[in-house]
Design an enzyme around this catalytic site. Structure first.
Site, PDB file in Angstrom:
ATOM      1  N   TYR A 149       0.779  42.178 -38.231  1.00  0.00           N
ATOM      2  CA  TYR A 149       0.112  41.085 -38.946  1.00  0.00           C
ATOM      3  C   TYR A 149      -0.748  41.650 -40.078  1.00  0.00           C
ATOM      4  O   TYR A 149      -0.643  41.228 -41.238  1.00  0.00           O
ATOM      5  CB  TYR A 149      -0.758  40.291 -37.962  1.00  0.00           C
ATOM      6  CG  TYR A 149      -1.494  39.122 -38.583  1.00  0.00           C
ATOM      7  CD1 TYR A 149      -0.986  37.836 -38.485  1.00  0.00           C
ATOM      8  CD2 TYR A 149      -2.701  39.298 -39.246  1.00  0.00           C
ATOM      9  CE1 TYR A 149      -1.649  36.748 -39.043  1.00  0.00           C
ATOM     10  CE2 TYR A 149      -3.368  38.228 -39.820  1.00  0.00           C
ATOM     11  CZ  TYR A 149      -2.843  36.956 -39.706  1.00  0.00           C
ATOM     12  OH  TYR A 149      -3.515  35.900 -40.276  1.00  0.00           O
TER      13      TYR A 149
ATOM     14  N   ASP B 294     -12.649  39.841 -37.270  1.00  0.00           N
ATOM     15  CA  ASP B 294     -12.124  40.711 -36.208  1.00  0.00           C
ATOM     16  C   ASP B 294     -12.126  42.175 -36.626  1.00  0.00           C
ATOM     17  O   ASP B 294     -11.960  43.060 -35.784  1.00  0.00           O
ATOM     18  CB  ASP B 294     -10.713  40.287 -35.821  1.00  0.00           C
ATOM     19  CG  ASP B 294      -9.766  40.186 -37.012  1.00  0.00           C
ATOM     20  OD1 ASP B 294      -9.518  41.213 -37.668  1.00  0.00           O
ATOM     21  OD2 ASP B 294      -9.283  39.070 -37.290  1.00  0.00           O
TER      22      ASP B 294
ATOM     23  N   GLU C 284     -18.252  37.468 -43.745  1.00  0.00           N
ATOM     24  CA  GLU C 284     -17.901  36.771 -42.503  1.00  0.00           C
ATOM     25  C   GLU C 284     -19.044  35.842 -42.095  1.00  0.00           C
ATOM     26  O   GLU C 284     -20.212  36.245 -42.095  1.00  0.00           O
ATOM     27  CB  GLU C 284     -17.621  37.773 -41.382  1.00  0.00           C
ATOM     28  CG  GLU C 284     -17.483  37.182 -39.994  1.00  0.00           C
ATOM     29  CD  GLU C 284     -16.359  36.152 -39.877  1.00  0.00           C
ATOM     30  OE1 GLU C 284     -16.597  35.109 -39.240  1.00  0.00           O
ATOM     31  OE2 GLU C 284     -15.266  36.394 -40.414  1.00  0.00           O
TER      32      GLU C 284
ATOM     33  N   CYS D 233     -18.984  32.581 -47.345  1.00  0.00           N
ATOM     34  CA  CYS D 233     -18.317  33.354 -48.394  1.00  0.00           C
ATOM     35  C   CYS D 233     -18.367  32.637 -49.742  1.00  0.00           C
ATOM     36  O   CYS D 233     -18.351  33.291 -50.795  1.00  0.00           O
ATOM     37  CB  CYS D 233     -16.876  33.658 -48.004  1.00  0.00           C
ATOM     38  SG  CYS D 233     -15.786  32.221 -47.907  1.00  0.00           S
TER      39      CYS D 233
ATOM     40  N   ASP E 106      -8.748  35.882 -45.622  1.00  0.00           N
ATOM     41  CA  ASP E 106      -8.474  36.033 -44.183  1.00  0.00           C
ATOM     42  C   ASP E 106      -9.284  34.980 -43.435  1.00  0.00           C
ATOM     43  O   ASP E 106     -10.085  35.292 -42.557  1.00  0.00           O
ATOM     44  CB  ASP E 106      -8.830  37.446 -43.731  1.00  0.00           C
ATOM     45  CG  ASP E 106      -8.194  37.787 -42.388  1.00  0.00           C
ATOM     46  OD1 ASP E 106      -7.385  36.982 -41.888  1.00  0.00           O
ATOM     47  OD2 ASP E 106      -8.534  38.848 -41.831  1.00  0.00           O
TER      48      ASP E 106
ATOM     49  N   GLU F 182       6.342  34.071 -33.199  1.00  0.00           N
ATOM     50  CA  GLU F 182       7.064  33.397 -34.266  1.00  0.00           C
ATOM     51  C   GLU F 182       6.874  34.153 -35.573  1.00  0.00           C
ATOM     52  O   GLU F 182       5.969  34.987 -35.710  1.00  0.00           O
ATOM     53  CB  GLU F 182       6.606  31.943 -34.421  1.00  0.00           C
ATOM     54  CG  GLU F 182       5.152  31.766 -34.767  1.00  0.00           C
ATOM     55  CD  GLU F 182       4.774  30.295 -34.951  1.00  0.00           C
ATOM     56  OE1 GLU F 182       5.535  29.553 -35.615  1.00  0.00           O
ATOM     57  OE2 GLU F 182       3.728  29.881 -34.424  1.00  0.00           O
TER      58      GLU F 182
END
Length: 366
Positions: free
Chosen positions: A177, A201, A220, A256, A276, A352
């Site tokens: 990813y 993350d 973030e 942000c 993101d 997927e």
């Protein structure tokens, strides 16, 4: 421990069996599979057909619904402690389906493995809202932040997995990813100035820093996500979340958009901006708060890109072509002309294909 729910359905010819005969035949079969089967209620339905309720061994509960159109459904529920055996193994469920189909003269039947409800949630949706069951065996972290419910669960196959508001976001096995988002091997980040919008993350920041950028700023909103991943997602983020600032990066807590607007005022520009943040929603039209936010982020990000800079983002599942087209349609209304490419990767924890976009401003004709 959980409540096991087993679902069976049978298609029959509507006039083949009288309702009383359907009831007797099904009861005789069910008694062979459920000791102490007791009928507790029966109701004739106004639109035809009937509804039956039974109790049986270990407090199990069965409901049978016969529809006049020729469909019979059976729902079975029972509570199972971790140390207890299943009342019905999958082999026994198959046998039950076979025997019921035979006595009912069913032309078609379906059965489902037990849905395990209560306790740790094992079920999460695909982008087009199909249900996936994961081999989750532990809840590692859970906290409600001011913005969302943050969970980390453990899967025997995927390792630790970050769940935000009931949707899977990233697992220990999802390096593909991050690498597809950043187009590793296709983009050169050495010596570049980069902004990450979101990315709590830490996985994207961790991988980008391996590429020797000049500087990375990460914005973030949710401190809880950072804290949870710092403790429990270190296979994805390494030690990058241990400090909010390093030799060539800084993590800034807050909205942000506030930071983007400040950088526009300062005329700061960057080689790459990573979106993101939220995935593109699957909706009939691109008209809701999330779409408004996506459009705002896109337009604002374009203003801080260098002339040859790129905006890199994830989108949604390949199973949602309508949402993908709506996203691409938004790219014609950013206040500047853009080109884009896209990439697809199969994400283990999503089970997927997922779409990622690389967007840049067209060069003006001289």
């Amino acid at each position: 421990m959980a409540v096991n729910t087993i679902l069976l359905d049978f298609t029959v010819k509507p006039s083949q069996l009288p309702y009383s005969q359907q009831e007797d035949l099904m009861t005789n079969v069910l008694e062979n599979f459920f000791p102490h089967l007791t009928k507790v209620h029966k109701r004739e339905m106004e639109d035809g057909g009937f509804l039956l309720f039974f109790t049986a061994i270990r407090g199990s509960f069965l409901s049978v619904r016969s529809f006049p159109q020729g469909l019979i459904t059976i729902n079975i529920e029972y509570y199972k402690q971790d140390s207890e055996e299943e009342i019905l193994s999958f082999k026994r469920i198959t046998l039950l389906e076979t025997e019921l189909a035979s006595v009912l003269g069913s032309t078609k039947s379906n059965k489902f493995p037990p849905l395990r409800r209560g306790g740790i949630n094992r079920y999460y949706p695909t982008s087009d809202e199909r249900i996936l069951e994961y081999d989750i065996d532990a809840l590692v972290f859970e906290e409600k932040s001011p913005y969302q419910k943050v969970q980390i669960v453990h899967s025997r196959t995927l390792g630790n997995m970050l769940i935000l508001d009931g949707l899977q976001n990233l697992s220990d096995r999802d390096l593909i990813y991050t690498e597809t988002l950043m187009q590793r091997g296709k983009e050169d980040y050495a010596g570049k100035e980069i902004v990450i919008l979101g990315g709590g993350d830490g996985a994207l920041l961790y991988e980008l820093l391996k590429e020797n950028p000049k500087n990375v700023l990460m914005f973030e909103l949710d401190e809880v996500v950072i804290r949870a991943c710092r403790m429990h997602m270190r296979e994805c983020c390494g030690d990058v979340l241990d400090s909010m600032k390093g030799p060539n990066y800084e993590i800034i807590l807050g909205d942000c958009m506030t930071s983007l607007e400040a950088m526009i005022k300062e005329n700061r520009q960057f080689d790459y901006v990573f979106g993101d943040l939220t995935d593109v929603p699957v909706t009939p039209t691109p008209q809701n708060e999330i779409w408004d936010f996506i459009r705002l982020i896109l337009k604002t990000s374009m203003k801080i890109l260098k002339p040859k800079g790129k905006y890199m983002t994830h989108c949604c599942g390949a199973a949602c072509p309508g949402a993908l087209k709506m996203f691409e349609d938004q790219l014609s209304s950013l206040g500047c002309e853009v080109d884009y490419t896209k990439a697809t990767a199969f994400i283990p924890s999503f089970l997927e294909d997922w779409l990622f976009y690389q967007i840049w401003k067209k060069e003006k004709d001289v």
